[in-house]
Design a protein around this motif. Structure first.
Motif, PDB file in Angstrom:
ATOM      1  N   TYR A   1       0.851  -1.188   0.000  1.00  0.00           N
ATOM      2  CA  TYR A   1       0.000   0.000   0.000  1.00  0.00           C
ATOM      3  C   TYR A   1       0.889   1.241   0.000  1.00  0.00           C
ATOM      4  O   TYR A   1       2.087   1.170   0.253  1.00  0.00           O
ATOM      5  CB  TYR A   1      -0.892   0.025   1.241  1.00  0.00           C
ATOM      6  N   GLY A   2       0.282   2.389  -0.263  1.00  0.00           N
ATOM      7  CA  GLY A   2       1.046   3.631  -0.252  1.00  0.00           C
ATOM      8  C   GLY A   2       0.146   4.815  -0.536  1.00  0.00           C
ATOM      9  O   GLY A   2      -0.983   4.661  -1.013  1.00  0.00           O
ATOM     10  N   VAL A   3       0.647   5.999  -0.252  1.00  0.00           N
ATOM     11  CA  VAL A   3      -0.147   7.213  -0.431  1.00  0.00           C
ATOM     12  C   VAL A   3      -0.557   7.400  -1.887  1.00  0.00           C
ATOM     13  O   VAL A   3      -1.704   7.738  -2.184  1.00  0.00           O
ATOM     14  CB  VAL A   3       0.625   8.450   0.060  1.00  0.00           C
ATOM     15  N   ALA A   4       0.380   7.178  -2.811  1.00  0.00           N
ATOM     16  CA  ALA A   4       0.060   7.347  -4.230  1.00  0.00           C
ATOM     17  C   ALA A   4      -1.043   6.394  -4.664  1.00  0.00           C
ATOM     18  O   ALA A   4      -1.920   6.767  -5.463  1.00  0.00           O
ATOM     19  CB  ALA A   4       1.315   7.132  -5.068  1.00  0.00           C
ATOM     20  N   LEU A   5      -1.019   5.167  -4.142  1.00  0.00           N
ATOM     21  CA  LEU A   5      -2.046   4.194  -4.492  1.00  0.00           C
ATOM     22  C   LEU A   5      -3.393   4.587  -3.896  1.00  0.00           C
ATOM     23  O   LEU A   5      -4.428   4.514  -4.564  1.00  0.00           O
ATOM     24  CB  LEU A   5      -1.640   2.807  -3.994  1.00  0.00           C
ATOM     25  N   PHE A   6      -3.406   5.019  -2.640  1.00  0.00           N
ATOM     26  CA  PHE A   6      -4.647   5.471  -2.026  1.00  0.00           C
ATOM     27  C   PHE A   6      -5.247   6.622  -2.826  1.00  0.00           C
ATOM     28  O   PHE A   6      -6.455   6.666  -3.088  1.00  0.00           O
ATOM     29  CB  PHE A   6      -4.392   5.946  -0.591  1.00  0.00           C
ATOM     30  N   ALA A   7      -4.396   7.580  -3.205  1.00  0.00           N
ATOM     31  CA  ALA A   7      -4.869   8.742  -3.956  1.00  0.00           C
ATOM     32  C   ALA A   7      -5.357   8.344  -5.345  1.00  0.00           C
ATOM     33  O   ALA A   7      -6.347   8.902  -5.851  1.00  0.00           O
ATOM     34  CB  ALA A   7      -3.754   9.781  -4.068  1.00  0.00           C
TER      35      ALA A   7
ATOM     36  N   ASP B   1       5.105  15.317   3.302  1.00  0.00           N
ATOM     37  CA  ASP B   1       6.089  14.235   3.318  1.00  0.00           C
ATOM     38  C   ASP B   1       6.032  13.476   4.648  1.00  0.00           C
ATOM     39  O   ASP B   1       5.514  13.973   5.641  1.00  0.00           O
ATOM     40  CB  ASP B   1       7.506  14.760   3.069  1.00  0.00           C
ATOM     41  N   MET B   2       6.572  12.273   4.622  1.00  0.00           N
ATOM     42  CA  MET B   2       6.696  11.438   5.815  1.00  0.00           C
ATOM     43  C   MET B   2       8.084  10.810   5.803  1.00  0.00           C
ATOM     44  O   MET B   2       8.256   9.591   5.810  1.00  0.00           O
ATOM     45  CB  MET B   2       5.601  10.366   5.834  1.00  0.00           C
ATOM     46  N   VAL B   3       9.075  11.676   5.742  1.00  0.00           N
ATOM     47  CA  VAL B   3      10.473  11.248   5.665  1.00  0.00           C
ATOM     48  C   VAL B   3      11.158  11.530   6.998  1.00  0.00           C
ATOM     49  O   VAL B   3      11.086  12.653   7.508  1.00  0.00           O
ATOM     50  CB  VAL B   3      11.219  11.981   4.533  1.00  0.00           C
ATOM     51  N   ALA B   4      11.806  10.517   7.554  1.00  0.00           N
ATOM     52  CA  ALA B   4      12.531  10.680   8.817  1.00  0.00           C
ATOM     53  C   ALA B   4      13.885  11.307   8.539  1.00  0.00           C
ATOM     54  O   ALA B   4      14.762  10.678   7.949  1.00  0.00           O
ATOM     55  CB  ALA B   4      12.698   9.332   9.496  1.00  0.00           C
ATOM     56  N   ARG B   5      14.054  12.561   8.951  1.00  0.00           N
ATOM     57  CA  ARG B   5      15.290  13.288   8.664  1.00  0.00           C
ATOM     58  C   ARG B   5      16.200  13.424   9.886  1.00  0.00           C
ATOM     59  O   ARG B   5      17.358  13.772   9.756  1.00  0.00           O
ATOM     60  CB  ARG B   5      14.969  14.672   8.108  1.00  0.00           C
ATOM     61  N   THR B   6      15.654  13.172  11.058  1.00  0.00           N
ATOM     62  CA  THR B   6      16.461  13.278  12.274  1.00  0.00           C
ATOM     63  C   THR B   6      16.464  11.932  12.985  1.00  0.00           C
ATOM     64  O   THR B   6      15.617  11.062  12.717  1.00  0.00           O
ATOM     65  CB  THR B   6      15.890  14.347  13.224  1.00  0.00           C
TER      66      THR B   6
ATOM     67  N   SER C   1       6.921  11.266  -0.049  1.00  0.00           N
ATOM     68  CA  SER C   1       7.129  12.711  -0.109  1.00  0.00           C
ATOM     69  C   SER C   1       6.712  13.272  -1.465  1.00  0.00           C
ATOM     70  O   SER C   1       6.975  12.660  -2.510  1.00  0.00           O
ATOM     71  CB  SER C   1       8.602  13.056   0.131  1.00  0.00           C
ATOM     72  N   VAL C   2       6.078  14.432  -1.428  1.00  0.00           N
ATOM     73  CA  VAL C   2       5.863  15.237  -2.636  1.00  0.00           C
ATOM     74  C   VAL C   2       6.413  16.649  -2.373  1.00  0.00           C
ATOM     75  O   VAL C   2       6.026  17.610  -3.028  1.00  0.00           O
ATOM     76  CB  VAL C   2       4.374  15.297  -3.047  1.00  0.00           C
ATOM     77  N   LEU C   3       7.308  16.746  -1.404  1.00  0.00           N
ATOM     78  CA  LEU C   3       7.846  18.037  -0.997  1.00  0.00           C
ATOM     79  C   LEU C   3       8.482  18.766  -2.179  1.00  0.00           C
ATOM     80  O   LEU C   3       8.338  19.988  -2.313  1.00  0.00           O
ATOM     81  CB  LEU C   3       8.870  17.836   0.121  1.00  0.00           C
ATOM     82  N   ALA C   4       9.177  18.031  -3.040  1.00  0.00           N
ATOM     83  CA  ALA C   4       9.846  18.650  -4.182  1.00  0.00           C
ATOM     84  C   ALA C   4       8.867  19.112  -5.254  1.00  0.00           C
ATOM     85  O   ALA C   4       9.260  19.829  -6.184  1.00  0.00           O
ATOM     86  CB  ALA C   4      10.848  17.672  -4.786  1.00  0.00           C
ATOM     87  N   ARG C   5       7.594  18.716  -5.106  1.00  0.00           N
ATOM     88  CA  ARG C   5       6.597  19.066  -6.126  1.00  0.00           C
ATOM     89  C   ARG C   5       5.604  20.117  -5.627  1.00  0.00           C
ATOM     90  O   ARG C   5       4.587  20.352  -6.279  1.00  0.00           O
ATOM     91  CB  ARG C   5       5.845  17.802  -6.560  1.00  0.00           C
TER      92      ARG C   5
ATOM     93  N   PHE D   1      -2.477  16.042  -0.795  1.00  0.00           N
ATOM     94  CA  PHE D   1      -1.305  16.596  -1.456  1.00  0.00           C
ATOM     95  C   PHE D   1      -0.975  15.794  -2.720  1.00  0.00           C
ATOM     96  O   PHE D   1      -0.625  16.370  -3.761  1.00  0.00           O
ATOM     97  CB  PHE D   1      -0.110  16.594  -0.511  1.00  0.00           C
ATOM     98  N   GLN D   2      -1.067  14.473  -2.633  1.00  0.00           N
ATOM     99  CA  GLN D   2      -0.770  13.632  -3.792  1.00  0.00           C
ATOM    100  C   GLN D   2      -1.739  13.925  -4.930  1.00  0.00           C
ATOM    101  O   GLN D   2      -1.341  14.038  -6.097  1.00  0.00           O
ATOM    102  CB  GLN D   2      -0.854  12.157  -3.393  1.00  0.00           C
TER     103      GLN D   2
END
Length: 272
Positions: free
Chosen positions: A67-73, A122-127, A193-197, A101-102
């Motif tokens: 599963y994934g956000v893009a698929l849900f959308a 986005d849901m990216v772990a950066r820290t 993430s779609v942060l770059a978009r 967002f997607q």
């Protein structure tokens, strides 16, 4: 009760009420359209409101596979296309905001406006702290299962003594998830993430932040500042599940935003 079968053969359950410009209400991870049961009646007084259960959630199909956000959308876009909906106001809570967002970047023709509640692009772990948080959540789900995780999450969602009924509701709702499906859905969010978009988001955006949300207001303000037409609004005395603990504030904020986007009624324009 209504159902829609996507071109890929996945049956989605959804509820619908009202007439007028379409409003799509998208729920959070491990939940269902029940997130909106105190919001839908008021919004449907002036809009056509649709509340679907994402694949793997609620009464919708729970097929095998990742599963994934893009698929849900993608599923939700198919639902809108199948129903002949265009220029949809999208309102999403948490995972639902991610789906929003997607949709906004993939289908700008479909999304007229976007309201994201306690969510982000986005849901990216950066820290290190974020990585530990994500890992702990997955481990708890694997070891304790949905029922055990629900017991841990309910007090965080609804911490006030007078919110016991809401805590019990959360324990029952989240605890009812199929363990494998819930795990796959959770994994599908991590790293998305779609942060770059964000430059591709052309529609007006309202970000709603609850005072007691998991993520700080500053983090939401950071992505709002990257959007061409966006603003942030704070929901007072509210936790992550704002449509549940503060439905009145959510409705007021959404209705005000929709009036801004839609402009004055045609009758008022003619009279003026």
């Amino acid at each position: 009760m209504s159902t829609f079968r996507t071109p890929e053969g996945v049956t989605l359950y959804y509820e619908e009420d009202g007439e007028g410009a379409p409003v799509l209400l998208l729920h959070g991870l491990g939940s269902s359209g029940s997130d909106w049961e105190d919001v839908m009646p008021r919004l449907s007084a002036h809009h056509r409101v649709l509340v679907p259960d994402a694949r793997g959630h609620g009464r919708s199909d729970k097929p095998a596979g990742a599963y994934g956000v893009a698929l849900f959308a993608h599923d939700i876009a198919a639902l809108c296309d199948g129903l002949g909906l265009t220029r949809v106001h999208v309102v999403g809570l948490s995972m639902g905001g991610m789906m929003g967002f997607q949709l906004a970047v993939d289908r700008p023709d479909l999304v007229r406006s976007l309201v994201v509640i306690n969510s982000g692009p986005d849901m990216v772990a950066r820290t290190l702290r974020q990585k530990l948080t994500f890992a702990t959540r997955l481990l708890a789900l694997k070891v304790l299962g949905p029922r055990g995780l629900a017991k841990l999450l309910a007090p965080k969602l609804f911490p006030r003594p007078e919110q016991e009924a809401l805590r019990q509701r959360a324990r029952e709702s989240l605890g009812a998830n199929d363990p494998d499906v819930y795990l796959r859905a959770t994994r599908g969010l991590l790293g998305w993430s779609v942060l770059a978009r964000l430059k591709d988001v052309a529609c007006p955006v309202l970000a709603l932040h609850s005072e007691r949300d998991y993520t700080p207001q500053a983090r939401k303000q950071a992505y709002v500042d990257q959007l061409a037409k966006a603003r942030l609004q704070v929901l007072t005395d509210s936790g992550h599940a704002a449509p549940v603990d503060q439905p009145g504030q959510v409705v007021e904020a959404v209705e005000g935003f929709l009036r801004e986007v839609e402009g004055p009624p045609r009758e008022a324009v003619r009279l003026g």
